[in-house]
Design a protein around this motif. Structure first.
Motif, PDB file in Angstrom:
ATOM      1  N   GLU A 177       0.848  -1.203   0.000  1.00  0.00           N
ATOM      2  CA  GLU A 177       0.000   0.000   0.000  1.00  0.00           C
ATOM      3  C   GLU A 177       0.886   1.256   0.000  1.00  0.00           C
ATOM      4  OE1 GLU A 177      -3.535   0.568  -0.330  1.00  0.00           O
ATOM      5  OE2 GLU A 177      -2.382   2.406  -0.537  1.00  0.00           O
ATOM      6  N   GLY A 180      -0.853   4.623   1.057  1.00  0.00           N
ATOM      7  CA  GLY A 180      -1.057   4.654   2.499  1.00  0.00           C
ATOM      8  C   GLY A 180       0.258   4.900   3.227  1.00  0.00           C
ATOM      9  N   ARG A 182       2.903   6.515   2.078  1.00  0.00           N
ATOM     10  CA  ARG A 182       3.282   7.928   1.911  1.00  0.00           C
ATOM     11  C   ARG A 182       2.550   8.797   2.918  1.00  0.00           C
ATOM     12  NH1 ARG A 182       3.080   6.935  -3.740  1.00  0.00           N
ATOM     13  NH2 ARG A 182       5.223   6.766  -4.462  1.00  0.00           N
ATOM     14  N   GLY A 185       3.842   9.111   6.236  1.00  0.00           N
ATOM     15  CA  GLY A 185       5.136   9.776   6.255  1.00  0.00           C
ATOM     16  C   GLY A 185       6.322   8.888   5.939  1.00  0.00           C
TER      17      GLY A 185
ATOM     18  N   ASN B  45      -4.596  16.090  -1.579  1.00  0.00           N
ATOM     19  CA  ASN B  45      -3.299  15.493  -1.867  1.00  0.00           C
ATOM     20  C   ASN B  45      -2.245  16.545  -2.158  1.00  0.00           C
ATOM     21  OD1 ASN B  45      -3.970  12.842  -1.381  1.00  0.00           O
ATOM     22  ND2 ASN B  45      -4.836  12.571  -3.427  1.00  0.00           N
ATOM     23  N   SER B  48      -1.310  17.622   1.440  1.00  0.00           N
ATOM     24  CA  SER B  48      -0.496  16.587   2.092  1.00  0.00           C
ATOM     25  C   SER B  48       0.881  16.406   1.462  1.00  0.00           C
ATOM     26  CB  SER B  48      -1.216  15.246   2.037  1.00  0.00           C
ATOM     27  OG  SER B  48      -2.312  15.235   2.904  1.00  0.00           O
ATOM     28  N   ILE B  50       1.423  14.847  -1.508  1.00  0.00           N
ATOM     29  CA  ILE B  50       1.501  13.714  -2.433  1.00  0.00           C
ATOM     30  C   ILE B  50       1.771  14.246  -3.844  1.00  0.00           C
ATOM     31  CG2 ILE B  50       0.166  11.823  -3.480  1.00  0.00           C
ATOM     32  CD1 ILE B  50       0.769  11.186  -0.631  1.00  0.00           C
ATOM     33  N   ARG B  69       7.257  17.777   0.796  1.00  0.00           N
ATOM     34  CA  ARG B  69       7.036  16.326   0.666  1.00  0.00           C
ATOM     35  C   ARG B  69       6.092  15.851   1.771  1.00  0.00           C
ATOM     36  NH1 ARG B  69      10.280  13.250  -2.429  1.00  0.00           N
ATOM     37  NH2 ARG B  69       9.913  11.521  -1.006  1.00  0.00           N
ATOM     38  N   PRO B  70       5.423  14.705   1.553  1.00  0.00           N
ATOM     39  CA  PRO B  70       4.509  14.201   2.581  1.00  0.00           C
ATOM     40  C   PRO B  70       5.206  13.946   3.923  1.00  0.00           C
ATOM     41  CG  PRO B  70       4.670  12.655   0.711  1.00  0.00           C
ATOM     42  CD  PRO B  70       5.343  13.907   0.307  1.00  0.00           C
ATOM     43  N   GLU B  71       6.507  13.608   3.919  1.00  0.00           N
ATOM     44  CA  GLU B  71       7.217  13.415   5.184  1.00  0.00           C
ATOM     45  C   GLU B  71       7.168  14.699   6.017  1.00  0.00           C
ATOM     46  OE1 GLU B  71       8.135  12.010   2.073  1.00  0.00           O
ATOM     47  OE2 GLU B  71      10.299  11.859   2.347  1.00  0.00           O
ATOM     48  N   VAL B  74       3.591  15.471   7.340  1.00  0.00           N
ATOM     49  CA  VAL B  74       3.295  14.569   8.463  1.00  0.00           C
ATOM     50  C   VAL B  74       4.064  15.029   9.700  1.00  0.00           C
ATOM     51  CG1 VAL B  74       3.565  12.222   9.346  1.00  0.00           C
ATOM     52  CG2 VAL B  74       2.672  12.578   7.050  1.00  0.00           C
ATOM     53  N   GLN B  80      -3.590  12.901   6.920  1.00  0.00           N
ATOM     54  CA  GLN B  80      -4.734  12.652   6.052  1.00  0.00           C
ATOM     55  C   GLN B  80      -5.224  11.213   6.180  1.00  0.00           C
ATOM     56  OE1 GLN B  80      -6.022  12.266   1.431  1.00  0.00           O
ATOM     57  NE2 GLN B  80      -4.171  13.445   1.783  1.00  0.00           N
ATOM     58  N   ARG B  86      -6.928   2.913   2.558  1.00  0.00           N
ATOM     59  CA  ARG B  86      -5.480   2.698   2.384  1.00  0.00           C
ATOM     60  C   ARG B  86      -4.801   2.123   3.624  1.00  0.00           C
ATOM     61  NH1 ARG B  86      -4.458   2.999  -3.053  1.00  0.00           N
ATOM     62  NH2 ARG B  86      -5.672   4.666  -3.944  1.00  0.00           N
TER      63      ARG B  86
END
Lengths: 290, 233
Positions: A177, A180, A182, A185, B45, B48, B50, B69-71, B74, B80, B86
Protein backbone atom coordinates in the motif's frame (compact mmCIF):
# COMPACT_ATOMS: atom_id res chain seq x y z
CA UNK A 1 17.64 -50.13 -5.71
CA UNK A 2 19.66 -47.63 -3.75
CA UNK A 3 20.61 -48.12 -0.13
CA UNK A 4 18.39 -45.85 2.09
CA UNK A 5 21.51 -44.44 3.74
CA UNK A 6 22.79 -43.21 0.38
CA UNK A 7 19.47 -41.53 -0.26
CA UNK A 8 19.52 -40.01 3.24
CA UNK A 9 23.04 -38.75 2.63
CA UNK A 10 21.94 -37.26 -0.67
CA UNK A 11 19.03 -35.49 1.02
CA UNK A 12 21.31 -34.05 3.70
CA UNK A 13 23.71 -32.77 1.07
CA UNK A 14 20.78 -31.29 -0.82
CA UNK A 15 19.59 -29.45 2.28
CA UNK A 16 23.04 -27.92 2.75
CA UNK A 17 23.11 -26.53 -0.80
CA UNK A 18 19.43 -25.63 -0.59
CA UNK A 19 20.13 -23.25 2.30
CA UNK A 20 22.28 -21.06 0.02
CA UNK A 21 19.68 -21.23 -2.73
CA UNK A 22 17.20 -19.95 -0.13
CA UNK A 23 19.46 -17.04 0.73
CA UNK A 24 19.92 -16.00 -2.91
CA UNK A 25 16.18 -16.42 -3.51
CA UNK A 26 15.40 -14.42 -0.36
CA UNK A 27 17.07 -11.35 -1.87
CA UNK A 28 15.14 -11.83 -5.11
CA UNK A 29 11.80 -12.36 -3.38
CA UNK A 30 12.26 -9.34 -1.09
CA UNK A 31 12.99 -7.04 -4.01
CA UNK A 32 10.05 -8.52 -5.91
CA UNK A 33 7.73 -8.17 -2.93
CA UNK A 34 8.46 -4.48 -2.45
CA UNK A 35 9.27 -3.15 -5.91
CA UNK A 36 7.08 -5.64 -7.81
CA UNK A 37 9.79 -6.38 -10.34
CA UNK A 38 12.10 -9.26 -11.06
CA UNK A 39 15.58 -7.96 -10.54
CA UNK A 40 17.43 -9.12 -13.65
CA UNK A 41 20.69 -7.83 -12.18
CA UNK A 42 20.49 -10.32 -9.30
CA UNK A 43 22.92 -12.81 -10.87
CA UNK A 44 25.47 -10.21 -11.90
CA UNK A 45 25.35 -8.59 -8.46
CA UNK A 46 26.03 -12.00 -6.90
CA UNK A 47 28.96 -12.43 -9.26
CA UNK A 48 30.24 -8.97 -8.36
CA UNK A 49 30.00 -9.84 -4.65
CA UNK A 50 31.91 -13.06 -5.24
CA UNK A 51 34.70 -11.08 -6.90
CA UNK A 52 34.61 -8.83 -3.87
CA UNK A 53 35.16 -11.87 -1.64
CA UNK A 54 37.97 -13.07 -3.89
CA UNK A 55 39.57 -9.64 -3.91
CA UNK A 56 39.57 -9.43 -0.10
CA UNK A 57 40.97 -12.97 0.06
CA UNK A 58 43.64 -12.57 -2.61
CA UNK A 59 44.73 -9.00 -1.81
CA UNK A 60 44.28 -8.76 1.95
CA UNK A 61 44.23 -12.41 2.95
CA UNK A 62 40.84 -12.09 4.63
CA UNK A 63 39.04 -15.38 5.25
CA UNK A 64 35.77 -15.43 3.23
CA UNK A 65 33.69 -16.21 6.32
CA UNK A 66 35.21 -13.38 8.31
CA UNK A 67 34.63 -11.13 5.32
CA UNK A 68 30.87 -11.77 5.46
CA UNK A 69 29.82 -8.68 7.49
CA UNK A 70 32.07 -6.47 5.36
CA UNK A 71 30.86 -7.86 2.02
CA UNK A 72 27.22 -7.80 3.13
CA UNK A 73 27.56 -4.16 4.25
CA UNK A 74 29.30 -3.24 1.00
CA UNK A 75 26.61 -5.04 -0.99
CA UNK A 76 23.90 -3.16 0.93
CA UNK A 77 25.47 0.17 0.03
CA UNK A 78 25.86 -0.91 -3.59
CA UNK A 79 22.23 -2.01 -3.82
CA UNK A 80 20.96 1.10 -2.03
CA UNK A 81 22.95 3.40 -4.28
CA UNK A 82 21.98 1.51 -7.42
CA UNK A 83 18.27 1.76 -6.67
CA UNK A 84 18.38 5.34 -5.43
CA UNK A 85 20.60 6.84 -8.10
CA UNK A 86 20.11 4.64 -11.19
CA UNK A 87 17.07 2.37 -11.18
CA UNK A 88 14.69 4.68 -9.29
CA UNK A 89 15.81 7.77 -11.21
CA UNK A 90 15.35 6.19 -14.64
CA UNK A 91 12.14 4.30 -13.99
CA UNK A 92 9.77 7.28 -13.53
CA UNK A 93 7.68 5.02 -11.31
CA UNK A 94 6.84 2.51 -14.03
CA UNK A 95 7.48 -1.12 -13.20
CA UNK A 96 8.19 -2.32 -16.73
CA UNK A 97 10.93 0.29 -17.10
CA UNK A 98 12.55 -0.88 -13.83
CA UNK A 99 12.64 -4.38 -15.29
CA UNK A 100 14.54 -3.23 -18.37
CA UNK A 101 16.87 -1.01 -16.37
CA UNK A 102 17.90 -3.94 -14.15
CA UNK A 103 18.55 -5.96 -17.33
CA UNK A 104 20.72 -3.14 -18.64
CA UNK A 105 22.57 -2.87 -15.33
CA UNK A 106 23.30 -6.61 -15.41
CA UNK A 107 24.76 -6.40 -18.93
CA UNK A 108 27.00 -3.51 -17.88
CA UNK A 109 28.19 -5.27 -14.70
CA UNK A 110 28.98 -8.50 -16.58
CA UNK A 111 30.99 -6.79 -19.25
CA UNK A 112 32.89 -4.70 -16.76
CA UNK A 113 33.69 -7.92 -14.86
CA UNK A 114 34.79 -9.62 -18.07
CA UNK A 115 37.02 -6.67 -18.86
CA UNK A 116 38.44 -6.23 -15.38
CA UNK A 117 38.80 -9.83 -14.22
CA UNK A 118 38.92 -11.70 -17.61
CA UNK A 119 37.06 -14.97 -18.16
CA UNK A 120 39.63 -16.95 -16.13
CA UNK A 121 38.25 -18.70 -13.08
CA UNK A 122 39.38 -17.44 -9.67
CA UNK A 123 39.50 -19.73 -6.70
CA UNK A 124 39.15 -18.96 -3.00
CA UNK A 125 40.81 -21.74 -1.06
CA UNK A 126 40.25 -21.99 2.69
CA UNK A 127 42.74 -24.17 4.60
CA UNK A 128 39.96 -26.13 6.31
CA UNK A 129 37.86 -26.96 3.26
CA UNK A 130 38.15 -30.70 3.73
CA UNK A 131 37.70 -30.67 7.51
CA UNK A 132 34.28 -31.52 8.76
CA UNK A 133 31.99 -33.82 10.70
CA UNK A 134 31.33 -37.46 9.94
CA UNK A 135 27.62 -38.18 10.27
CA UNK A 136 28.13 -41.89 9.60
CA UNK A 137 26.08 -41.94 6.43
CA UNK A 138 27.79 -38.90 4.97
CA UNK A 139 30.67 -36.55 5.61
CA UNK A 140 29.89 -32.83 5.82
CA UNK A 141 32.73 -30.40 5.17
CA UNK A 142 33.09 -27.00 6.85
CA UNK A 143 31.93 -24.95 3.82
CA UNK A 144 28.69 -26.97 3.70
CA UNK A 145 28.00 -26.61 7.41
CA UNK A 146 28.89 -22.92 7.42
CA UNK A 147 26.63 -22.26 4.45
CA UNK A 148 23.73 -24.11 6.06
CA UNK A 149 24.00 -22.52 9.50
CA UNK A 150 24.73 -19.00 8.24
CA UNK A 151 21.93 -19.07 5.66
CA UNK A 152 19.40 -20.14 8.26
CA UNK A 153 20.65 -17.57 10.76
CA UNK A 154 20.52 -14.76 8.21
CA UNK A 155 17.02 -15.76 7.10
CA UNK A 156 15.83 -15.80 10.71
CA UNK A 157 17.47 -12.43 11.46
CA UNK A 158 15.94 -10.89 8.36
CA UNK A 159 12.52 -12.27 9.24
CA UNK A 160 12.76 -10.74 12.72
CA UNK A 161 13.90 -7.44 11.22
CA UNK A 162 10.94 -7.32 8.82
CA UNK A 163 8.45 -8.37 11.50
CA UNK A 164 9.62 -6.26 14.43
CA UNK A 165 11.46 -3.08 13.48
CA UNK A 166 9.87 0.12 12.22
CA UNK A 167 11.90 -0.05 9.02
CA UNK A 168 10.72 -3.64 8.51
CA UNK A 169 7.12 -2.58 9.00
CA UNK A 170 7.60 0.28 6.55
CA UNK A 171 8.94 -2.25 4.03
CA UNK A 172 5.82 -4.38 4.43
CA UNK A 173 3.60 -1.31 4.25
CA UNK A 174 5.22 -0.08 1.04
CA UNK A 175 4.99 -3.58 -0.46
CA UNK A 176 1.19 -3.59 -0.38
CA UNK A 177 0.00 0.00 0.00
CA UNK A 178 2.36 2.69 -1.31
CA UNK A 179 -0.12 5.55 -1.07
CA UNK A 180 -1.06 4.65 2.50
CA UNK A 181 2.64 4.46 3.37
CA UNK A 182 3.28 7.93 1.91
CA UNK A 183 0.45 9.34 4.01
CA UNK A 184 1.90 8.09 7.29
CA UNK A 185 5.14 9.78 6.25
CA UNK A 186 7.16 6.89 4.89
CA UNK A 187 9.74 8.02 2.34
CA UNK A 188 8.87 5.44 -0.29
CA UNK A 189 12.00 6.04 -2.40
CA UNK A 190 14.16 5.42 0.64
CA UNK A 191 12.30 2.20 1.48
CA UNK A 192 12.65 0.99 -2.12
CA UNK A 193 16.38 1.55 -1.89
CA UNK A 194 16.63 -0.09 1.56
CA UNK A 195 14.80 -3.15 0.21
CA UNK A 196 17.06 -3.31 -2.81
CA UNK A 197 20.04 -2.90 -0.47
CA UNK A 198 18.92 -5.73 1.80
CA UNK A 199 18.26 -7.95 -1.23
CA UNK A 200 21.79 -7.23 -2.42
CA UNK A 201 23.22 -7.77 1.09
CA UNK A 202 21.71 -11.30 0.99
CA UNK A 203 23.77 -11.81 -2.16
CA UNK A 204 26.86 -10.48 -0.41
CA UNK A 205 26.37 -13.03 2.37
CA UNK A 206 25.65 -15.79 -0.13
CA UNK A 207 28.79 -14.86 -2.07
CA UNK A 208 30.95 -15.41 1.03
CA UNK A 209 29.34 -18.79 1.63
CA UNK A 210 29.67 -19.87 -2.01
CA UNK A 211 33.20 -18.64 -2.66
CA UNK A 212 35.03 -21.54 -0.94
CA UNK A 213 33.18 -24.13 -3.06
CA UNK A 214 32.61 -22.49 -6.43
CA UNK A 215 35.29 -21.16 -8.78
CA UNK A 216 34.43 -17.56 -9.68
CA UNK A 217 33.94 -16.38 -13.26
CA UNK A 218 31.90 -13.56 -14.82
CA UNK A 219 29.20 -16.10 -15.76
CA UNK A 220 28.77 -17.63 -12.30
CA UNK A 221 25.67 -15.53 -11.56
CA UNK A 222 23.58 -17.28 -14.20
CA UNK A 223 23.65 -20.66 -12.48
CA UNK A 224 22.33 -19.27 -9.23
CA UNK A 225 19.90 -16.73 -10.58
CA UNK A 226 18.13 -19.41 -12.61
CA UNK A 227 17.85 -21.58 -9.51
CA UNK A 228 16.80 -18.63 -7.36
CA UNK A 229 14.12 -17.73 -9.87
CA UNK A 230 12.79 -21.31 -9.72
CA UNK A 231 12.84 -21.18 -5.92
CA UNK A 232 10.89 -17.91 -5.86
CA UNK A 233 8.28 -19.20 -8.32
CA UNK A 234 8.02 -22.46 -6.37
CA UNK A 235 7.73 -20.79 -2.98
CA UNK A 236 5.47 -17.96 -4.15
CA UNK A 237 6.56 -14.51 -5.31
CA UNK A 238 7.30 -12.26 -2.36
CA UNK A 239 7.01 -15.00 0.27
CA UNK A 240 9.79 -15.35 2.85
CA UNK A 241 8.79 -18.81 4.04
CA UNK A 242 8.36 -19.80 0.40
CA UNK A 243 11.94 -18.82 -0.41
CA UNK A 244 13.25 -20.84 2.54
CA UNK A 245 11.22 -24.00 1.88
CA UNK A 246 11.58 -23.62 -1.89
CA UNK A 247 15.37 -23.44 -1.56
CA UNK A 248 15.44 -26.69 0.38
CA UNK A 249 13.11 -28.45 -2.08
CA UNK A 250 15.24 -27.38 -5.04
CA UNK A 251 18.47 -28.33 -3.25
CA UNK A 252 17.18 -31.80 -2.44
CA UNK A 253 15.69 -32.26 -5.92
CA UNK A 254 19.02 -31.39 -7.50
CA UNK A 255 20.88 -33.71 -5.18
CA UNK A 256 18.53 -36.68 -5.61
CA UNK A 257 18.29 -36.05 -9.34
CA UNK A 258 22.06 -36.18 -9.48
CA UNK A 259 22.06 -39.45 -7.56
CA UNK A 260 19.49 -41.19 -9.76
CA UNK A 261 20.14 -39.69 -13.19
CA UNK A 262 23.68 -38.34 -12.98
CA UNK A 263 24.97 -34.81 -12.49
CA UNK A 264 23.80 -33.14 -15.72
CA UNK A 265 20.56 -35.03 -16.33
CA UNK A 266 19.63 -34.56 -12.68
CA UNK A 267 19.37 -30.78 -13.22
CA UNK A 268 16.30 -31.52 -15.33
CA UNK A 269 14.42 -32.06 -12.08
CA UNK A 270 14.66 -28.33 -11.28
CA UNK A 271 13.22 -27.27 -14.62
CA UNK A 272 10.55 -29.94 -14.31
CA UNK A 273 9.43 -28.53 -10.95
CA UNK A 274 9.43 -25.05 -12.46
CA UNK A 275 7.09 -26.12 -15.29
CA UNK A 276 4.82 -28.17 -13.02
CA UNK A 277 4.40 -25.27 -10.59
CA UNK A 278 3.55 -22.86 -13.40
CA UNK A 279 1.01 -25.35 -14.75
CA UNK A 280 -0.73 -26.37 -11.57
CA UNK A 281 -0.08 -23.72 -8.92
CA UNK A 282 1.08 -20.48 -10.54
CA UNK A 283 0.93 -18.59 -7.24
CA UNK A 284 3.53 -20.95 -5.76
CA UNK A 285 3.34 -22.90 -2.52
CA UNK A 286 2.96 -19.92 -0.23
CA UNK A 287 0.94 -17.54 -2.39
CA UNK A 288 1.41 -13.81 -2.33
CA UNK A 289 1.83 -12.94 1.34
CA UNK A 290 4.86 -11.29 2.78
CA UNK B 1 -3.94 27.40 11.04
CA UNK B 2 -4.11 26.16 7.45
CA UNK B 3 -4.32 28.65 4.63
CA UNK B 4 -4.59 27.64 1.00
CA UNK B 5 -4.13 30.56 -1.37
CA UNK B 6 -5.06 30.49 -5.07
CA UNK B 7 -4.06 26.89 -5.57
CA UNK B 8 -3.78 25.70 -9.14
CA UNK B 9 -3.18 21.96 -9.33
CA UNK B 10 -3.83 18.88 -11.39
CA UNK B 11 -2.26 15.86 -13.04
CA UNK B 12 0.31 16.15 -15.80
CA UNK B 13 -1.05 18.71 -18.25
CA UNK B 14 -4.60 18.64 -16.91
CA UNK B 15 -5.63 21.36 -14.45
CA UNK B 16 -8.21 20.28 -11.91
CA UNK B 17 -8.10 23.20 -9.48
CA UNK B 18 -8.23 26.70 -10.91
CA UNK B 19 -7.22 28.92 -8.02
CA UNK B 20 -8.76 27.64 -4.81
CA UNK B 21 -8.44 29.46 -1.48
CA UNK B 22 -9.49 27.99 1.82
CA UNK B 23 -8.81 28.39 5.56
CA UNK B 24 -9.05 26.11 8.53
CA UNK B 25 -8.77 27.81 11.91
CA UNK B 26 -7.57 26.19 15.14
CA UNK B 27 -10.17 23.85 16.62
CA UNK B 28 -12.44 24.31 13.64
CA UNK B 29 -14.25 21.68 11.57
CA UNK B 30 -14.39 22.84 7.98
CA UNK B 31 -16.49 20.91 5.49
CA UNK B 32 -15.29 20.72 1.90
CA UNK B 33 -18.24 19.72 -0.24
CA UNK B 34 -18.65 18.98 -3.88
CA UNK B 35 -19.65 16.31 -6.32
CA UNK B 36 -17.37 13.65 -7.79
CA UNK B 37 -14.62 15.15 -9.88
CA UNK B 38 -14.93 18.63 -8.36
CA UNK B 39 -11.30 18.41 -7.20
CA UNK B 40 -11.69 17.64 -3.50
CA UNK B 41 -9.13 14.82 -3.36
CA UNK B 42 -6.77 16.79 -5.59
CA UNK B 43 -6.86 19.59 -3.05
CA UNK B 44 -6.16 17.19 -0.16
CA UNK B 45 -3.30 15.49 -1.87
CA UNK B 46 -1.71 18.81 -2.74
CA UNK B 47 -1.97 19.91 0.89
CA UNK B 48 -0.50 16.59 2.09
CA UNK B 49 2.36 16.81 -0.39
CA UNK B 50 1.50 13.71 -2.43
CA UNK B 51 1.42 16.06 -5.44
CA UNK B 52 3.00 19.47 -5.98
CA UNK B 53 0.66 22.32 -6.85
CA UNK B 54 1.31 24.15 -10.15
CA UNK B 55 0.80 27.51 -8.47
CA UNK B 56 -0.48 29.08 -5.26
CA UNK B 57 0.52 28.66 -1.66
CA UNK B 58 -0.16 26.36 1.27
CA UNK B 59 0.65 27.89 4.64
CA UNK B 60 0.45 25.90 7.85
CA UNK B 61 0.85 27.75 11.14
CA UNK B 62 2.66 30.56 9.37
CA UNK B 63 5.06 28.27 7.54
CA UNK B 64 5.04 28.03 3.75
CA UNK B 65 4.67 24.34 2.90
CA UNK B 66 3.75 24.67 -0.78
CA UNK B 67 5.19 21.65 -2.59
CA UNK B 68 6.62 20.12 0.60
CA UNK B 69 7.04 16.33 0.67
CA UNK B 70 4.51 14.20 2.58
CA UNK B 71 7.22 13.41 5.18
CA UNK B 72 7.36 17.13 6.01
CA UNK B 73 3.61 17.65 6.23
CA UNK B 74 3.30 14.57 8.46
CA UNK B 75 6.15 15.89 10.64
CA UNK B 76 4.20 19.12 11.06
CA UNK B 77 1.08 17.19 12.08
CA UNK B 78 -1.05 17.38 8.93
CA UNK B 79 -2.45 13.86 8.82
CA UNK B 80 -4.73 12.65 6.05
CA UNK B 81 -7.15 9.74 6.21
CA UNK B 82 -7.39 9.01 2.51
CA UNK B 83 -10.39 8.05 0.46
CA UNK B 84 -10.53 4.26 0.24
CA UNK B 85 -8.87 3.86 3.69
CA UNK B 86 -5.48 2.70 2.38
CA UNK B 87 -4.80 0.51 5.40
CA UNK B 88 -1.99 -2.05 5.10
CA UNK B 89 -3.91 -5.27 4.33
CA UNK B 90 -0.92 -7.57 4.86
CA UNK B 91 -0.24 -6.28 8.39
CA UNK B 92 -1.98 -6.78 11.70
CA UNK B 93 -4.28 -4.11 13.12
CA UNK B 94 -1.64 -3.38 15.77
CA UNK B 95 1.12 -2.94 13.17
CA UNK B 96 -1.19 -0.66 11.17
CA UNK B 97 -1.68 1.51 14.23
CA UNK B 98 2.04 1.51 14.96
CA UNK B 99 2.71 2.69 11.41
CA UNK B 100 0.56 5.71 12.24
CA UNK B 101 3.30 6.72 14.67
CA UNK B 102 6.05 6.23 12.09
CA UNK B 103 7.16 9.86 12.22
CA UNK B 104 5.26 11.41 15.12
CA UNK B 105 4.54 10.49 18.76
CA UNK B 106 6.49 7.25 18.41
CA UNK B 107 7.49 7.30 22.06
CA UNK B 108 3.85 7.47 23.16
CA UNK B 109 2.59 4.79 20.78
CA UNK B 110 1.72 2.27 23.49
CA UNK B 111 -0.49 4.74 25.38
CA UNK B 112 -2.01 5.92 22.11
CA UNK B 113 -2.88 2.38 21.03
CA UNK B 114 -4.69 1.94 24.36
CA UNK B 115 -6.49 5.25 23.88
CA UNK B 116 -7.59 4.33 20.34
CA UNK B 117 -8.65 0.87 21.51
CA UNK B 118 -10.94 2.73 23.90
CA UNK B 119 -12.46 4.81 21.10
CA UNK B 120 -12.90 1.82 18.77
CA UNK B 121 -13.67 -1.31 20.83
CA UNK B 122 -14.27 -3.33 17.65
CA UNK B 123 -10.76 -2.54 16.45
CA UNK B 124 -9.40 -3.53 19.85
CA UNK B 125 -11.07 -6.95 19.59
CA UNK B 126 -9.29 -7.54 16.27
CA UNK B 127 -5.90 -6.14 17.25
CA UNK B 128 -3.92 -9.20 16.03
CA UNK B 129 -6.03 -9.82 12.93
CA UNK B 130 -4.73 -8.84 9.47
CA UNK B 131 -6.21 -5.50 8.40
CA UNK B 132 -7.19 -7.00 5.03
CA UNK B 133 -9.67 -9.29 6.80
CA UNK B 134 -11.62 -6.39 8.39
CA UNK B 135 -14.96 -5.16 7.03
CA UNK B 136 -15.13 -1.83 5.20
CA UNK B 137 -16.42 0.00 8.28
CA UNK B 138 -13.74 -1.51 10.50
CA UNK B 139 -11.06 -0.56 7.98
CA UNK B 140 -12.36 3.01 8.02
CA UNK B 141 -12.11 3.06 11.81
CA UNK B 142 -8.62 1.60 11.61
CA UNK B 143 -7.62 4.27 9.10
CA UNK B 144 -8.86 6.96 11.47
CA UNK B 145 -7.21 5.21 14.42
CA UNK B 146 -3.95 5.10 12.49
CA UNK B 147 -4.16 8.85 11.84
CA UNK B 148 -4.81 9.58 15.53
CA UNK B 149 -1.64 7.64 16.40
CA UNK B 150 0.33 10.57 14.95
CA UNK B 151 -1.39 13.00 17.37
CA UNK B 152 -2.51 15.18 14.44
CA UNK B 153 -2.71 18.95 14.62
CA UNK B 154 -4.87 19.05 11.50
CA UNK B 155 -6.83 16.01 10.45
CA UNK B 156 -7.93 15.72 6.82
CA UNK B 157 -10.74 13.21 6.41
CA UNK B 158 -11.40 12.29 2.78
CA UNK B 159 -14.90 10.85 2.35
CA UNK B 160 -14.95 8.95 5.65
CA UNK B 161 -18.60 7.92 5.18
CA UNK B 162 -18.13 6.53 1.68
CA UNK B 163 -19.37 2.96 1.34
CA UNK B 164 -20.57 2.68 4.95
CA UNK B 165 -24.01 1.50 6.02
CA UNK B 166 -26.40 4.27 7.24
CA UNK B 167 -25.89 3.14 10.83
CA UNK B 168 -22.10 3.34 10.52
CA UNK B 169 -22.39 6.73 8.81
CA UNK B 170 -24.19 8.00 11.92
CA UNK B 171 -21.46 6.53 14.08
CA UNK B 172 -18.78 8.13 11.91
CA UNK B 173 -20.27 11.61 12.22
CA UNK B 174 -20.69 11.17 15.97
CA UNK B 175 -17.00 10.30 16.15
CA UNK B 176 -15.96 13.35 14.10
CA UNK B 177 -18.12 15.47 16.37
CA UNK B 178 -16.33 13.96 19.39
CA UNK B 179 -12.87 14.60 17.90
CA UNK B 180 -13.92 18.20 17.30
CA UNK B 181 -15.14 18.52 20.89
CA UNK B 182 -11.69 17.30 22.00
CA UNK B 183 -10.22 20.32 20.21
CA UNK B 184 -8.90 18.80 16.99
CA UNK B 185 -8.89 20.88 13.79
CA UNK B 186 -10.53 18.94 10.98
CA UNK B 187 -10.88 19.40 7.25
CA UNK B 188 -13.80 17.16 6.36
CA UNK B 189 -14.15 16.28 2.70
CA UNK B 190 -17.59 14.86 2.02
CA UNK B 191 -20.39 14.30 -0.44
CA UNK B 192 -22.75 13.86 2.49
CA UNK B 193 -23.81 17.51 2.54
CA UNK B 194 -26.36 17.78 5.34
CA UNK B 195 -24.61 15.66 7.93
CA UNK B 196 -21.26 17.36 7.24
CA UNK B 197 -22.68 20.84 7.58
CA UNK B 198 -24.49 19.87 10.78
CA UNK B 199 -21.19 19.19 12.56
CA UNK B 200 -19.03 21.75 10.73
CA UNK B 201 -18.33 25.36 11.71
CA UNK B 202 -17.85 26.50 8.15
CA UNK B 203 -18.08 25.02 4.69
CA UNK B 204 -16.78 25.40 1.15
CA UNK B 205 -18.51 24.08 -1.95
CA UNK B 206 -16.16 23.14 -4.75
CA UNK B 207 -17.47 23.08 -8.32
CA UNK B 208 -15.34 22.44 -11.40
CA UNK B 209 -12.13 23.25 -9.55
CA UNK B 210 -13.35 26.53 -8.04
CA UNK B 211 -14.94 27.55 -4.77
CA UNK B 212 -18.57 28.14 -5.77
CA UNK B 213 -19.84 28.97 -2.28
CA UNK B 214 -18.46 29.36 1.20
CA UNK B 215 -19.52 30.53 4.61
CA UNK B 216 -20.76 29.46 8.04
CA UNK B 217 -22.25 25.97 7.96
CA UNK B 218 -25.65 27.16 9.15
CA UNK B 219 -25.90 29.68 6.29
CA UNK B 220 -24.93 27.06 3.71
CA UNK B 221 -27.55 24.69 5.09
CA UNK B 222 -30.20 27.34 4.41
CA UNK B 223 -28.91 28.19 0.94
CA UNK B 224 -31.49 27.64 -1.80
CA UNK B 225 -28.96 26.92 -4.56
CA UNK B 226 -27.09 24.37 -2.51
CA UNK B 227 -30.30 22.65 -1.49
CA UNK B 228 -31.36 22.47 -5.12
CA UNK B 229 -28.10 21.14 -6.54
CA UNK B 230 -27.20 18.66 -3.81
CA UNK B 231 -30.39 17.71 -2.09
CA UNK B 232 -32.89 17.92 -4.93
CA UNK B 233 -35.18 20.08 -2.81
Amino acid sequence: MYDPSIIAASIINGLMTGAIYSLVALGLTLIYGVLHIINFAHGSLLMLCMYGVWFLYAQAGIDPYLALPLVAAGAFCLGYGLQRSVIGKTSHGRDEIILLVTLGVSIIIENIALFAFTANERVVQVPYDIDGIDLGITFLVVPQIAAFVASLAITAALWLFIARTYTGKAIRAVAKERQGARLVGVNVDHIFAVSFGIGTACLGAAACLLAPTFPISPQIGYIFVLIAFTVVVLGGMGSFVGALIGGFIIGVTESLGGLFFGESLGKLGISLIFILILLFRPTGLFGQRM
Amino acid sequence: MLEVRDMVAGYGEVKVLHGVSLDVGPGEVVALLGSNGAGKSTLNNNISGIFRPFAGMVIFEGQDISGARPETTVDLGIIQVPEGRRVFPNMSVRDNLEMGAYRRARARRTQNIDRIAGIFPRIAERIDQLAGTLSGGEQQMLAIGRSLMAEPRLLILDEPSLGLSPLLVEEMFALIHQLHADGLSILLVEQNVVQSLEIANRGYVLENGKVAMSGPASNLLQDEGLRRSYLGM
